[in-house]
Design a protein around this motif. Structure first.
Motif, PDB file in Angstrom:
ATOM      1  N   ILE A  57       0.826  -1.211   0.000  1.00 26.24           N
ATOM      2  CA  ILE A  57       0.000   0.000   0.000  1.00 26.24           C
ATOM      3  C   ILE A  57       0.860   1.259   0.000  1.00 26.24           C
ATOM      4  N   VAL A  58       1.935   1.238   0.789  1.00 27.92           N
ATOM      5  CA  VAL A  58       2.829   2.396   0.832  1.00 27.92           C
ATOM      6  C   VAL A  58       3.499   2.603  -0.527  1.00 27.92           C
ATOM      7  N   MET A  59       3.968   1.510  -1.133  1.00 26.25           N
ATOM      8  CA  MET A  59       4.610   1.615  -2.444  1.00 26.25           C
ATOM      9  C   MET A  59       3.649   2.168  -3.492  1.00 26.25           C
ATOM     10  N   VAL A  60       2.408   1.685  -3.478  1.00 28.39           N
ATOM     11  CA  VAL A  60       1.428   2.149  -4.454  1.00 28.39           C
ATOM     12  C   VAL A  60       1.164   3.642  -4.280  1.00 28.39           C
ATOM     13  N   TYR A  61       1.022   4.093  -3.045  1.00 26.09           N
ATOM     14  CA  TYR A  61       0.776   5.515  -2.790  1.00 26.09           C
ATOM     15  C   TYR A  61       1.943   6.364  -3.295  1.00 26.09           C
ATOM     16  N   VAL A  62       3.161   5.918  -3.020  1.00 23.03           N
ATOM     17  CA  VAL A  62       4.347   6.661  -3.451  1.00 23.03           C
ATOM     18  C   VAL A  62       4.438   6.688  -4.982  1.00 23.03           C
ATOM     19  N   ILE A  63       4.151   5.547  -5.624  1.00 27.33           N
ATOM     20  CA  ILE A  63       4.238   5.460  -7.080  1.00 27.33           C
ATOM     21  C   ILE A  63       3.228   6.398  -7.745  1.00 27.33           C
ATOM     22  N   ILE A  64       1.969   6.353  -7.285  1.00 27.22           N
ATOM     23  CA  ILE A  64       0.920   7.145  -7.926  1.00 27.22           C
ATOM     24  C   ILE A  64       1.065   8.633  -7.629  1.00 27.22           C
ATOM     25  N   TYR A  65       1.164   8.969  -6.319  1.00 27.82           N
ATOM     26  CA  TYR A  65       1.097  10.382  -5.933  1.00 27.82           C
ATOM     27  C   TYR A  65       2.463  11.052  -5.817  1.00 27.82           C
ATOM     28  N   GLY A  66       3.507  10.239  -5.714  1.00 22.60           N
ATOM     29  CA  GLY A  66       4.844  10.802  -5.662  1.00 22.60           C
ATOM     30  C   GLY A  66       5.545  10.773  -7.002  1.00 22.60           C
ATOM     31  N   ILE A  67       5.748   9.570  -7.533  1.00 19.25           N
ATOM     32  CA  ILE A  67       6.524   9.420  -8.768  1.00 19.25           C
ATOM     33  C   ILE A  67       5.751   9.926  -9.986  1.00 19.25           C
ATOM     34  N   PHE A  68       4.508   9.455 -10.163  1.00 19.60           N
ATOM     35  CA  PHE A  68       3.746   9.837 -11.356  1.00 19.60           C
ATOM     36  C   PHE A  68       3.165  11.251 -11.243  1.00 19.60           C
ATOM     37  N   GLN A  69       2.290  11.465 -10.245  1.00 17.03           N
ATOM     38  CA  GLN A  69       1.601  12.757 -10.171  1.00 17.03           C
ATOM     39  C   GLN A  69       2.508  13.888  -9.686  1.00 17.03           C
ATOM     40  N   GLY A  70       3.410  13.574  -8.757  1.00 18.08           N
ATOM     41  CA  GLY A  70       4.238  14.633  -8.199  1.00 18.08           C
ATOM     42  C   GLY A  70       5.493  14.944  -8.986  1.00 18.08           C
ATOM     43  N   PHE A  71       5.992  13.972  -9.777  1.00 15.34           N
ATOM     44  CA  PHE A  71       7.271  14.185 -10.474  1.00 15.34           C
ATOM     45  C   PHE A  71       7.132  14.032 -11.988  1.00 15.34           C
ATOM     46  N   LEU A  72       6.897  12.800 -12.474  1.00 11.40           N
ATOM     47  CA  LEU A  72       6.865  12.564 -13.919  1.00 11.40           C
ATOM     48  C   LEU A  72       5.760  13.359 -14.611  1.00 11.40           C
ATOM     49  N   GLY A  73       4.584  13.445 -13.966  1.00  7.80           N
ATOM     50  CA  GLY A  73       3.474  14.163 -14.573  1.00  7.80           C
ATOM     51  C   GLY A  73       3.708  15.650 -14.710  1.00  7.80           C
ATOM     52  N   LYS A  74       4.512  16.211 -13.812  1.00  4.20           N
ATOM     53  CA  LYS A  74       4.766  17.650 -13.855  1.00  4.20           C
ATOM     54  C   LYS A  74       5.969  18.009 -14.731  1.00  4.20           C
ATOM     55  N   LEU A  75       6.928  17.094 -14.838  1.00  5.78           N
ATOM     56  CA  LEU A  75       8.152  17.417 -15.573  1.00  5.78           C
ATOM     57  C   LEU A  75       8.216  16.802 -16.968  1.00  5.78           C
ATOM     58  N   ILE A  76       7.488  15.694 -17.194  1.00  7.03           N
ATOM     59  CA  ILE A  76       7.640  14.986 -18.461  1.00  7.03           C
ATOM     60  C   ILE A  76       6.331  14.858 -19.220  1.00  7.03           C
ATOM     61  N   LEU A  77       5.323  14.211 -18.603  1.00 11.26           N
ATOM     62  CA  LEU A  77       4.072  13.918 -19.294  1.00 11.26           C
ATOM     63  C   LEU A  77       2.896  14.369 -18.435  1.00 11.26           C
ATOM     64  N   PRO A  78       2.288  15.517 -18.750  1.00 15.82           N
ATOM     65  CA  PRO A  78       1.168  16.033 -17.961  1.00 15.82           C
ATOM     66  C   PRO A  78      -0.002  15.062 -17.828  1.00 15.82           C
ATOM     67  N   LEU A  79      -0.080  14.105 -18.746  1.00 11.40           N
ATOM     68  CA  LEU A  79      -1.147  13.115 -18.719  1.00 11.40           C
ATOM     69  C   LEU A  79      -1.163  12.344 -17.405  1.00 11.40           C
ATOM     70  N   TRP A  80      -0.044  12.314 -16.695  1.00 13.24           N
ATOM     71  CA  TRP A  80       0.062  11.547 -15.451  1.00 13.24           C
ATOM     72  C   TRP A  80      -0.147  12.410 -14.205  1.00 13.24           C
ATOM     73  N   SER A  81      -0.578  13.644 -14.359  1.00 13.01           N
ATOM     74  CA  SER A  81      -0.754  14.524 -13.202  1.00 13.01           C
ATOM     75  C   SER A  81      -2.045  15.326 -13.316  1.00 13.01           C
ATOM     76  N   VAL A  82      -2.927  15.170 -12.342  1.00  8.91           N
ATOM     77  CA  VAL A  82      -4.169  15.943 -12.328  1.00  8.91           C
ATOM     78  C   VAL A  82      -3.864  17.433 -12.257  1.00  8.91           C
ATOM     79  N   GLU A  83      -2.932  17.795 -11.403  1.00 11.52           N
ATOM     80  CA  GLU A  83      -2.576  19.208 -11.240  1.00 11.52           C
ATOM     81  C   GLU A  83      -2.030  19.804 -12.528  1.00 11.52           C
ATOM     82  N   ALA A  84      -1.206  19.029 -13.244  1.00  8.08           N
ATOM     83  CA  ALA A  84      -0.628  19.527 -14.491  1.00  8.08           C
ATOM     84  C   ALA A  84      -1.695  19.715 -15.564  1.00  8.08           C
ATOM     85  N   LEU A  85      -2.666  18.803 -15.624  1.00  4.63           N
ATOM     86  CA  LEU A  85      -3.738  18.939 -16.606  1.00  4.63           C
ATOM     87  C   LEU A  85      -4.646  20.118 -16.276  1.00  4.63           C
TER      88      LEU A  85
END
Length: 412
Positions: free
Chosen positions: A89-117
């Motif tokens: 559960i901890v890994m999933v939370y970090v992957i979704i909200y940390g790696i994808f939404q908090g990092f990759l979605g903002k710097l690389i692919l906005p499709l992975w971040s609600v905030e970026a979209l």
């Protein structure tokens, strides 16, 4: 991936029946708490879909790729289960909200971040749908691409040559590359060129020329069958008939091509069958039985209805029958799984409103069966992967037969 060193606590079929009832009850109770529109938190469909999908994929990493390292030596199945599920559960939370939404979605692919979209003018509800869907598609690709090396290639070429976690890291690395390639070729073109309407950033979906439907659901409808046939190979098919080819990578390559072709044919048969039931496709329809895109998604749903039957059949009914010969047993299990899937389909639409809070409609806007179908297998998989099927199974030393005879020993 069953533990063949354990025995059903109450013999068969009683152990299988009790396991089925208990695991489904756990799924229903947790669904009401977290997902049901009539429940407590009401997380259906987003964000719960992406979260539960990632729970299964991370669990696959933990068990199938890394062999439960470093927790495999924990002797108590309850303790091991609590620890591994907590880590999951901890890994999933970090992957979704940390790696994808908090990092990759903002710097690389906005499709992975609600905030970026949202920053690009997309409404919050639509942004959640795009992000939830796109992250779930990473998982859908991963269900096949992370598991196929273990199941059909038998971890070739490093099986038995590397110790954990080195073997796991080697396999995870190569399958991650395959996953990214699959996502880039099969998922990215639709979301960027069609959904977000940025044709300069991505080519139009190439599969549109195959059946006249450039929608993502064309891929989903075929890919879900690939996942099903891959895991049926590992479960109710016991590796047959691909076991006849003894050497790798040839056995794996034949199995891979066969699964892809079988999945495509199955999907086309399913879509043709829907045409026989609901008539011709309406080119203007975007949802429902007259929509071609919906029919491909429904093909994926039909595949999803086989998941619980073949998993419970293998893990908790010990792949019955075993004494009728391998060919007869293979046929009985295969036919049985599809019959059970059809029965489950009708039961689902009959009870989905009172039990799941979902309207019994053929519409992706109101009812996506795959959300529940994935949810239902999580208790089953986590009990098998992380707890050795405890308390439904015991070590051979403490097996309890159907007559009630018991030999005292240490706990599994």
């Amino acid at each position: 991936m069953s533990d063949h060193g354990s025995k059903p606590r109450w013999g068969q079929p009683l152990t299988g029946i009790i396991s089925t009832v208990v695991l489904l009850l756990i799924a229903l109770v947790t669904w009401f708490i977290f997902a049901s529109p009539h429940g407590i938190f009401k997380f259906y469909e987003h964000p719960i879909l992406a979260f539960l999908a990632w729970m299964i994929l991370v669990g696959l990493w933990q068990h199938m790729i890394f062999g439960d390292w470093p927790f495999a030596k924990i002797k108590s199945p309850v303790t091991r289960g609590i620890v591994e599920i907590g880590v999951n559960i901890v890994m999933v939370y970090v992957i979704i909200y940390g790696i994808f939404q908090g990092f990759l979605g903002k710097l690389i692919l906005p499709l992975w971040s609600v905030e970026a979209l949202e920053a690009r003018g997309i409404a919050e509800e639509v942004a959640h749908e795009y992000v939830g869907g796109s992250l779930t598609m990473v998982v859908l690709m991963g269900f096949f691409t992370y598991a196929f090396w273990t199941i059909i290639f038998k971890k070739w070429p490093w099986a038995g040559k590397l110790d954990a976690p080195s073997a796991g890291l080697a396999e995870w690395s190569i399958t991650t590359v395959v996953t990214l390639l699959a996502y880039g070729c099969l998922i990215y073109p639709f979301y960027v060129a069609v959904a977000l309407k940025q044709p300069i950033a991505a080519a139009a979906p190439w599969w549109g020329a195959i059946d006249g439907v450039p929608h993502l659901y064309f891929i989903v409808g075929i890919w879900e069958w690939m996942v099903v046939y891959l895991f049926m190979t590992a479960n109710v098919w016991s590796g047959k008939p691909f076991h006849l080819i003894k050497k790798q990578p040839w056995s794996g390559l034949v199995a891979l091509v066969s699964i892809i072709l079988l999945s495509y044919v199955t999907c086309k048969i399913a879509v043709a069958g829907m045409g026989a039931v609901w008539g011709a496709v309406d080119p203007k329809a975007a949802d429902g039985p007259t929509s071609l895109a919906w029919r491909y998604y429904n093909s994926a749903s039909l595949a999803g209805f086989t998941l619980f039957p073949f998993l419970i059949w293998n893990h908790y009914f010990d792949n019955w029958p075993q004494k009728w010969g391998s060919v007869v047993g293979w046929l009985v299990r295969t036919v049985g799984v599809f019959v059970a899937a059809v029965v489950q389909f009708y039961i689902y639409y009959a009870v989905c409103l009172p039990l799941l809070g979902l309207k019994p409609e053929f519409s992706n806007h109101t009812n996506k069966p795959l959300v529940w179908l994935f949810w239902a297998i999580i208790p089953l998989l986590f009990n098998d992967w992380f707890m050795g099927k405890y308390p439904f199974y015991t070590s051979e030393a403490e097996h309890v037969d159907v007559a009630g005879a018991k030999t005292t020993s240490s706990s599994t």
